[in-house]
Design a protein around this motif. Structure first.
Motif, PDB file in Angstrom:
ATOM      1  N   GLN A  84      17.245   7.456  18.996  1.00 23.17           N
ATOM      2  CA  GLN A  84      16.661   6.830  20.186  1.00 23.17           C
ATOM      3  C   GLN A  84      15.475   7.618  20.728  1.00 23.17           C
ATOM      4  N   GLU A  85      15.597   8.950  20.735  1.00 21.46           N
ATOM      5  CA  GLU A  85      14.557   9.775  21.356  1.00 21.46           C
ATOM      6  C   GLU A  85      13.211   9.543  20.675  1.00 21.46           C
ATOM      7  N   LYS A  88      11.924   5.759  21.158  1.00 24.79           N
ATOM      8  CA  LYS A  88      11.392   5.468  22.494  1.00 24.79           C
ATOM      9  C   LYS A  88      10.039   6.131  22.718  1.00 24.79           C
ATOM     10  N   HIS A  89       9.898   7.340  22.186  1.00 22.52           N
ATOM     11  CA  HIS A  89       8.618   8.065  22.303  1.00 22.52           C
ATOM     12  C   HIS A  89       7.512   7.245  21.640  1.00 22.52           C
ATOM     13  N   GLU A  91       7.547   4.001  20.982  1.00 21.20           N
ATOM     14  CA  GLU A  91       7.357   2.739  21.701  1.00 21.20           C
ATOM     15  C   GLU A  91       6.453   2.950  22.916  1.00 21.20           C
ATOM     16  N   ALA A  92       6.650   4.068  23.622  1.00 20.45           N
ATOM     17  CA  ALA A  92       5.889   4.330  24.843  1.00 20.45           C
ATOM     18  C   ALA A  92       4.464   4.792  24.557  1.00 20.45           C
TER      19      ALA A  92
END
Ligand code: FE2
Length: 377
Positions: A84-85, A88-89, A91-92
């Motif tokens: 996830q980490e 998400k990085h 994606e952002a």
């Protein structure tokens, strides 16, 4: 006797450096496709294959390719679905720098000293082993979602880190003369400059080298503030930028919007022959920020005589600046990915220890033309 004011570093008291840093160990980027990114950094920038980790080496949640050139190691990491980490990085921020790792002699001391002074822990000290030895690592948070890892590798003889194996490939395009990381620049949010200057000063024992105020770095449209933080032995230089009010959107603000907050804006890499390096890069399709055609009309007036052929400098679009110690040549690539965020600088220092202040205005005017094309000015 001279009455000239002493520079900042000359009036600093001789205090013990509680965080002696030996250099930038590696820079890790979280990218959406590490395999393709590695191919790009090999093809375009001449990085050489070094190490790999992933399912085949017993790593289940990520895949990393490590490429190197000179003393620079770039780690390109993608998630394998269940991390996830990293996901998400990406994606952002798109492909972006996650870790600026620093080689130290003592990880426990580095971690304890910085955490004691207020650093937010990212990874408590951990020893990783393989048959070639042991690496200790620990990490602390810095601006945005960026992390500084401390790496102690004095008892290690392996290829990169335990968990990695040598990456064997027949594809090895020639190097283009990259030597070292010269500096890594962070863009931070509105009003956050002093917070991060204080962080590097108080938590990491850095001091401020020079500063510009926003009057010095402003054009008709964009404005920013920049301060340079340097560690005790001056091996590590981290300039920090904050946006400032201008008539239109600051390039730092544009970065913050597209990066979802603070982060690494550019990595400056040294070469001993910028003309050769930039010639190679251009022939491999790398695009650079365009320099205003009038820039070279006044270059000798600004910087005096230089060793390089002015025609070559002009044709390649290389910028020149001088300070009291000498001069420097530098050039900035266009963003490395789709977002107007991370880019590389190539720099050749001929004595100068500064960062090209005289070029900032010329550069920013050029960035603004690019912003105009993107409709984000
Ligand atoms: Fe720079």
């Amino acid at each position: 006797m001279t009455t000239k004011a002493p520079s900042v570093e000359k009036i600093l008291p001789a205090i013990e450096d509680f965080l002696p840093l030996l250099g930038v160990d590696y820079i890790e980027m979280y990218v959406s496709n590490a395999k393709q990114a590695a191919y790009y950094y090999q093809s375009a920038f001449g990085f050489q294959p070094l190490a790999y980790c992933g399912l085949e080496t017993g790593i289940k949640d990520r895949q990393s390719y490590v490429v190197c050139q000179g003393n620079i190691k770039l780690v390109l990491t993608s998630p394998l679905g269940n991390n996830q980490e990293i996901g998400k990085h990406i994606e952002a921020k798109g492909d972006a720098v996650k870790v600026v790792a620093l080689t130290v002699d003592n990880v426990n001391k580095s971690f304890n000293e910085t955490v004691l002074r207020g650093a937010k822990p990212y990874l408590s000290p951990v020893a990783e082993k393989d048959p070639t030895g042991e690496v200790k690592r620990a990490g602390i948070h810095t601006y945005g979602e960026t992390v500084h890892m401390f790496v102690e590798r004095k008892n290690y003889n392996g290829i990169f880190l335990p968990g990695f194996e040598k990456w064997e490939t027949n594809y090895q395009p020639a190097e283009i003369g990259f030597k070292d990381v010269d500096h890594v620049v962070g863009n931070v949010g509105w009003g956050e400059m002093n917070k991060w200057v204080d962080f590097y000063a108080n938590v990491m024992g850095f001091y401020q080298l020079i500063s510009f105020d926003d009057n010095e770095i402003s054009t008709d449209y964009t404005a920013l503030m920049s301060k340079v933080m340097v560690n005790g032995n001056k091996k590590i230089k981290f300039p920090i930028n904050e946006p400032a009010e201008g008539k239109k959107k600051s390039q730092v603000e544009e970065y913050l919007n597209f990066n979802g907050g603070a982060g690494v804006q550019h990595i400056a890499i040294t070469t001993d022959n910028i003309i050769e390096t930039v010639t190679h890069l251009r022939s491999r399709g790398i695009e650079f920020l365009n320099v205003p055609t009038t820039y070279y009309d006044t270059v000798y007036e600004r910087v005096g005589e230089i060793d390089e052929e002015l025609n070559a400098i002009r044709e390649l679009g290389i910028l020149v600046d001088r300070d009291e110690d000498g001069y420097l040549l530098q050039i900035f690539t266009k963003p490395l990915g789709p977002r107007p965020t991370l880019f590389f600088e190539v720099i050749q220092r001929k004595g100068a220890q500064s960062f090209g202040k005289g070029n900032f205005k010329a550069l920013f005017e050029s960035i603004e033309r690019e912003q105009e094309l993107r409709g984000t000015l």
